[in-house]
Design a protein around this motif. Sequence first.
Motif, short mmCIF file in Angstrom:
data_model
loop_
_atom_site.label_atom_id
_atom_site.label_comp_id
_atom_site.label_asym_id
_atom_site.label_seq_id
_atom_site.Cartn_x
_atom_site.Cartn_y
_atom_site.Cartn_z
N HIS A 154 0.84 -1.21 0.00
CA HIS A 154 0.00 0.00 0.00
C HIS A 154 0.87 1.25 0.00
N GLN B 67 0.15 6.40 7.82
CA GLN B 67 -0.40 6.92 9.06
C GLN B 67 -0.31 8.46 9.03
N ASP C 233 6.75 2.11 5.30
CA ASP C 233 5.63 1.21 5.62
C ASP C 233 4.69 1.18 4.40
N GLU D 93 -4.84 0.68 3.52
CA GLU D 93 -4.31 -0.37 4.41
C GLU D 93 -4.27 0.14 5.83
N GLU D 94 -3.97 1.45 5.99
CA GLU D 94 -3.65 1.92 7.35
C GLU D 94 -4.87 2.03 8.25
N GLN E 127 8.93 -3.57 10.86
CA GLN E 127 8.20 -2.73 11.83
C GLN E 127 8.42 -3.19 13.26
N HIS F 57 5.19 3.44 12.22
CA HIS F 57 4.05 4.28 12.63
C HIS F 57 4.58 5.46 13.45
MN MN Z 1 1.10 0.66 8.82
#
Ligand code: MN
Length: 418
Positions: A90, A94, A101, A135-136, A203, A390
Amino acid sequence: MNGSVASRAAQSVNETRLLDRHAQLASIGAIDPVGMNRQALTDADIEARRLVLSWAAERGYGTAIDDIGNMFIRRPGRDESAMPIVTGSHIDSQPAGGPFDGAFGVLAACEVLEALEDAGIVTERPVEVAVWTNEEGSRFQPTTMGSAVFAGQLPLVEALSATDTHGISVGDALERLFRELPIPDGRELRAPFAAYLEAHIEQGPLLESAGIPIGVVTAIQGLRWFTVRVDGETGHAGTTPRSRRRDALVAAVTMVGRLSQLMDDPGDVVRFTVGRFEVEPNSPNTIPGSVLFTIDLRHPDANVLAALGDQVDGICQANAFGCRVSVVETMNAAPTVLDAGISQVIRAAATDVGLEHMDIASGATHDAKYVALTCPAGMIFIPCRGGVSHTVLEFASGEHMVAGTRVLAATTAELALG
Ligand code: MN
Ligand code: GLV
Ligand code: MN
């Protein structure tokens, strides 16, 4: 492993192109001085999608979009009737996230198409890049929305009616996206894939601590999301005796406290987060009349996740302090075991490319979890600095991005050859 062809695909990954494109994509929605705010279906998301589509246009690849805005870029195979090997992730972020990410997986997937092209490899199956919508889950809930709708796990109408904090619906935001993006072809939801691969930063801290560049993801932990609304009564802070109040904030913080106690586990495996907390009217000398908060609960064991999640409603209702309480579960995704056969191909690809690898379970959630319900799926992780994500401090090195992309290229080539 189909030795030389897969190796050629890996070796054709072009570091300069990959990192240049990363810098281009990272400039869209960038926060000054560092970080990324490119939430789903915003202007920045649309601009980022346009950039990815421009790369597809340079190679003359076909592009398609489905009803929830998931985008697909296709490099044809020798057998155009064969189901494609699909890889992607994606590009939404965020509100205060980083440029790796999700973005890394889309960049790696685009680079795989380029590498196959540069190496002159003709695959039996088509190879596609997927760019999943939202996605987030930060602007619109729930998380992994595009892949959930794709996989038939979330009804399209329900997704379209989700609204952001300004009351804009996914449906309205998508209409704009459809108008503004130059994509000619519609695509049915749930179009079948032969296999799905997703590259992503870890992550978390495990790869970095172990000093290993490649993680072969075996599982993704389960996830439940709740939205809790507490309605009490506003009133004057100076005149209303505490015994006569229905204070939504007092109720909500007590609920959060009790829930936190419930989630305490000796092994520190449970993940429990209240990431959004909204108080109305949010004035220092007025009793809070209503509160809305969200719960993100995760665990690798389906039974534990069920047992804990099933207590949320009861605990909230038991601490209402006279307020009206509504608990809505917005997502319940079981732990996912990824395909053992695909994981084996990823391990062989890493070995082929000369990179150390280790098996790893994902603490974060991913679109692969829903796609895995429709076809064999696998994931490749690379380390990120300090294991953080994030946050605006998120960072992955160029060396690791290239490593992960080479493994993705070799795995994709191996699966697409026949
Ligand atoms: Mn994420
Ligand atoms: C993905 O963004 C997650 O919340 O794990
Ligand atoms: Mn992600």
